[in-house]
Design an enzyme around this catalytic site. Structure first.
Site, PDB file in Angstrom:
ATOM      1  N   ARG A 257       0.879  -1.189   0.000  1.00 29.30           N
ATOM      2  CA  ARG A 257       0.000   0.000   0.000  1.00 29.30           C
ATOM      3  C   ARG A 257       0.902   1.222   0.000  1.00 29.30           C
ATOM      4  O   ARG A 257       1.701   1.404   0.936  1.00 29.30           O
ATOM      5  CB  ARG A 257      -0.915  -0.004   1.230  1.00 29.30           C
ATOM      6  CG  ARG A 257      -1.652   1.300   1.437  1.00 29.30           C
ATOM      7  CD  ARG A 257      -2.756   1.209   2.456  1.00 29.30           C
ATOM      8  NE  ARG A 257      -3.896   0.475   1.931  1.00 29.30           N
ATOM      9  CZ  ARG A 257      -5.114   0.469   2.487  1.00 29.30           C
ATOM     10  NH1 ARG A 257      -5.335   1.156   3.589  1.00 29.30           N
ATOM     11  NH2 ARG A 257      -6.083  -0.224   1.948  1.00 29.30           N
TER      12      ARG A 257
ATOM     13  N   HIS B  51      -7.314   0.582  -6.486  1.00 32.98           N
ATOM     14  CA  HIS B  51      -7.492  -0.303  -5.322  1.00 32.98           C
ATOM     15  C   HIS B  51      -8.116  -1.607  -5.854  1.00 32.98           C
ATOM     16  O   HIS B  51      -9.292  -1.907  -5.612  1.00 32.98           O
ATOM     17  CB  HIS B  51      -8.395   0.382  -4.294  1.00 32.98           C
ATOM     18  CG  HIS B  51      -8.337  -0.199  -2.916  1.00 32.98           C
ATOM     19  ND1 HIS B  51      -7.522  -1.263  -2.581  1.00 32.98           N
ATOM     20  CD2 HIS B  51      -8.999   0.136  -1.772  1.00 32.98           C
ATOM     21  CE1 HIS B  51      -7.689  -1.541  -1.302  1.00 32.98           C
ATOM     22  NE2 HIS B  51      -8.586  -0.710  -0.783  1.00 32.98           N
TER      23      HIS B  51
ATOM     24  N   GLN C 221      -9.974  -4.251  -3.621  1.00 32.94           N
ATOM     25  CA  GLN C 221     -11.291  -3.790  -3.182  1.00 32.94           C
ATOM     26  C   GLN C 221     -12.338  -4.098  -4.250  1.00 32.94           C
ATOM     27  O   GLN C 221     -13.424  -4.613  -3.959  1.00 32.94           O
ATOM     28  CB  GLN C 221     -11.239  -2.276  -2.904  1.00 32.94           C
ATOM     29  CG  GLN C 221     -12.546  -1.708  -2.413  1.00 32.94           C
ATOM     30  CD  GLN C 221     -12.908  -2.190  -1.020  1.00 32.94           C
ATOM     31  OE1 GLN C 221     -12.114  -2.108  -0.097  1.00 32.94           O
ATOM     32  NE2 GLN C 221     -14.116  -2.717  -0.848  1.00 32.94           N
TER      33      GLN C 221
ATOM     34  N   ASP D 146     -17.435   6.681  -1.317  1.00 33.19           N
ATOM     35  CA  ASP D 146     -16.155   6.541  -0.602  1.00 33.19           C
ATOM     36  C   ASP D 146     -15.825   7.899   0.012  1.00 33.19           C
ATOM     37  O   ASP D 146     -16.497   8.916  -0.248  1.00 33.19           O
ATOM     38  CB  ASP D 146     -15.073   6.077  -1.602  1.00 33.19           C
ATOM     39  CG  ASP D 146     -13.711   5.841  -0.947  1.00 33.19           C
ATOM     40  OD1 ASP D 146     -13.655   5.682   0.296  1.00 33.19           O
ATOM     41  OD2 ASP D 146     -12.701   5.825  -1.676  1.00 33.19           O
TER      42      ASP D 146
ATOM     43  N   CYS E  91     -16.396   1.159   0.561  1.00 38.92           N
ATOM     44  CA  CYS E  91     -15.208   0.341   0.837  1.00 38.92           C
ATOM     45  C   CYS E  91     -14.807   0.399   2.304  1.00 38.92           C
ATOM     46  O   CYS E  91     -14.105  -0.492   2.777  1.00 38.92           O
ATOM     47  CB  CYS E  91     -14.051   0.773  -0.051  1.00 38.92           C
ATOM     48  SG  CYS E  91     -13.564   2.489   0.221  1.00 38.92           S
TER      49      CYS E  91
ATOM     50  N   ARG F  36     -13.242  -9.016   1.269  1.00 32.62           N
ATOM     51  CA  ARG F  36     -11.852  -8.685   0.966  1.00 32.62           C
ATOM     52  C   ARG F  36     -10.979  -9.926   1.154  1.00 32.62           C
ATOM     53  O   ARG F  36     -10.130 -10.260   0.326  1.00 32.62           O
ATOM     54  CB  ARG F  36     -11.353  -7.559   1.898  1.00 32.62           C
ATOM     55  CG  ARG F  36     -11.964  -6.196   1.639  1.00 32.62           C
ATOM     56  CD  ARG F  36     -11.559  -5.630   0.286  1.00 32.62           C
ATOM     57  NE  ARG F  36     -10.115  -5.598   0.142  1.00 32.62           N
ATOM     58  CZ  ARG F  36      -9.333  -4.617   0.604  1.00 32.62           C
ATOM     59  NH1 ARG F  36      -9.876  -3.582   1.226  1.00 32.62           N
ATOM     60  NH2 ARG F  36      -8.024  -4.647   0.413  1.00 32.62           N
TER      61      ARG F  36
HETATM   62  N1   CP Z   1     -11.229  -0.596   2.326  1.00 27.02           N
HETATM   63  C1   CP Z   1      -9.965  -0.610   2.780  1.00 27.02           C
HETATM   64  O1   CP Z   1      -9.003  -0.762   2.010  1.00 27.02           O
HETATM   65  O2   CP Z   1      -9.865  -0.449   4.116  1.00 27.02           O
HETATM   66  P1   CP Z   1      -8.495  -0.195   4.917  1.00 27.02           P
HETATM   67  O3   CP Z   1      -7.990   1.159   4.499  1.00 27.02           O
HETATM   68  O4   CP Z   1      -8.878  -0.237   6.366  1.00 27.02           O
HETATM   69  O5   CP Z   1      -7.528  -1.261   4.546  1.00 27.02           O
HETATM   70  N1  NVA Z   2     -10.133   6.322  -1.338  1.00 29.78           N
HETATM   71  C1  NVA Z   2      -9.750   5.930  -0.006  1.00 29.78           C
HETATM   72  C2  NVA Z   2      -9.930   4.472   0.165  1.00 29.78           C
HETATM   73  C3  NVA Z   2      -9.598   3.938   1.532  1.00 29.78           C
HETATM   74  C4  NVA Z   2      -9.757   2.440   1.635  1.00 29.78           C
HETATM   75  C5  NVA Z   2      -8.294   6.318   0.238  1.00 29.78           C
HETATM   76  O1  NVA Z   2      -7.469   6.144  -0.668  1.00 29.78           O
HETATM   77  O2  NVA Z   2      -7.993   6.812   1.322  1.00 29.78           O
END
Ligand code: CP
Ligand code: NVA
Length: 318
Positions: free
Chosen positions: A115, A142, A145, A236, A275, A303
């Site tokens: 990430r 993502h 997701q 989101d 998400c 997930r």
């Molecule tokens: N939806 C998602 O990726 O959640 P986190 O940021 O908690 O991993």
């Molecule tokens: N769009 C959000 C998703 C978090 C899971 C972010 O990138 O923070």
């Protein structure tokens, strides 16, 4: 062949976005995820041989609940071992080059879950590393997701190729991956955003091309009225991790908040999706996220199942 059986020719590449998998592989992964989920429900130890002896590194430059826990628990359920590397205080490429970092990890590990702030970091890592790199969220995509989301839609009777999914809010990483995965699966994906928060134009155009080939469609509108008849309404965070916050963006997004009235525009058939984490009172109100239409915790659960299928496909015991 049983969906639980490892494939003869696994895809052992990097998965930075949906197009790295393609529509056929995604359909297979969704079937494999559903089978794995059913088998784990019957017996939590049923799949404990699929990643036996495999080691997964999980590196995170940003916070996480769902992604971290679902990858870590999922790997354990499949008999593998996950190592978490906290990079929230020190981004990749600072202590040593990203290339050297990858060349070290591939000597010990079978896959790298990452990430990151910049998608380019994933591309750099993937270019210098034999072990498959899995995007666990970048500022652009993502993909894990989106896999879980289409699994969730299918479970609720909305098979992708017949599904009309309306994403509302900021045209961000989650929106991009829903458009891309949806386009690959033949879904109709509508992004409803203010003009100032539109999805990336190049990604949108590429998704339109994919949809033209799959029988799906990719549309954009600034009007919330366009969500009428949608099978699911998805939103989101307005401000994603690493994005600049500010009153102008919040003011532009305020009319796109998902409240009861927005769900009424969509219609009684519409599911609500997010998400998570949710910012209750901002992009969604309690009256929607806590309503019977909401499937957000099914998405969170899925997930793990979607990622399990991906890990088995990438590095499972052949
Ligand atoms: N939806 C998602 O990726 O959640 P986190 O940021 O908690 O991993
Ligand atoms: N769009 C959000 C998703 C978090 C899971 C972010 O990138 O923070």
């Amino acid at each position: 062949m049983s969906p639980l059986a490892p494939t003869a020719v696994p895809t052992r590449g990097h998965v930075l976005r949906g197009t790295d998998l393609g529509g056929d592989t995604i359909r297979e992964l969704l079937a494999e995820a559903a089978a794995l989920k059913a088998s784990l429900r019957d017996d939590p130890t049923a799949a404990s041989g699929l990643l036996a002896g495999r080691a997964i590194v999980m590196l995170f430059e940003k916070p996480s609940l769902r992604t971290r826990v679902s990858f870590e628990v999922g790997t354990a359920r499949l008999g593998g071992h996950a190592v978490y590397l906290d990079h929230r205080d020190e981004r990749l490429g600072v202590r040593e080059s990203i290339a050297d970092y990858g060349r070290n990890l591939e000597r010990w590990c079978d896959a790298i879950v990452a990430r990151v702030f910049a998608h380019a970091t994933l591309e750099n890592l993937a270019a210098h590393c034999e072990a498959p790199v899995i995007n666990a969220l970048s500022e652009q995509f993502h993909p894990c997701q989106a896999l879980a989301d289409f699994l969730t839609l299918a479970e609720h009777g909305r098979e992708a190729s017949k599904c009309r999914l309306a994403y509302v809010g900021d045209g961000n990483n989650v929106c991009h991956s829903l458009m891309e995965t949806g386009a690959l699966l033949g879904a109709s994906v509508l992004a409803v955003t203010p003009e100032s928060c539109r999805p990336d134009r190049e990604i949108e155009a590429a998704c339109r091309d994919l949809a033209a080939a799959s029988g799906g469609s990719i549309e954009w509108s600034h009007s919330l009225e366009a969500i009428a008849g949608a099978d699911a309404v998805y939103t989101d965070a307005w401000i994603s991790m690493g994005q600049a916050d500010g009153p102008a963006k919040r003011a532009a997004l305020a009319p796109y908040r998902i409240d009861r009235r927005a769900m009424e525009i969509a219609g009684p058939q519409a599911l609500f999706m997010h998400c998570l984490p949710a910012h209750r009172g901002e992009e969604v109100l309690d009256e929607v996220i806590d309503s019977p239409a909401s499937v957000v915790f099914d998405q969170a659960e899925n997930r793990m199942h979607a990622q399990n299928a991906l890990l088995v496909r990438l590095v499972g015991r052949a």
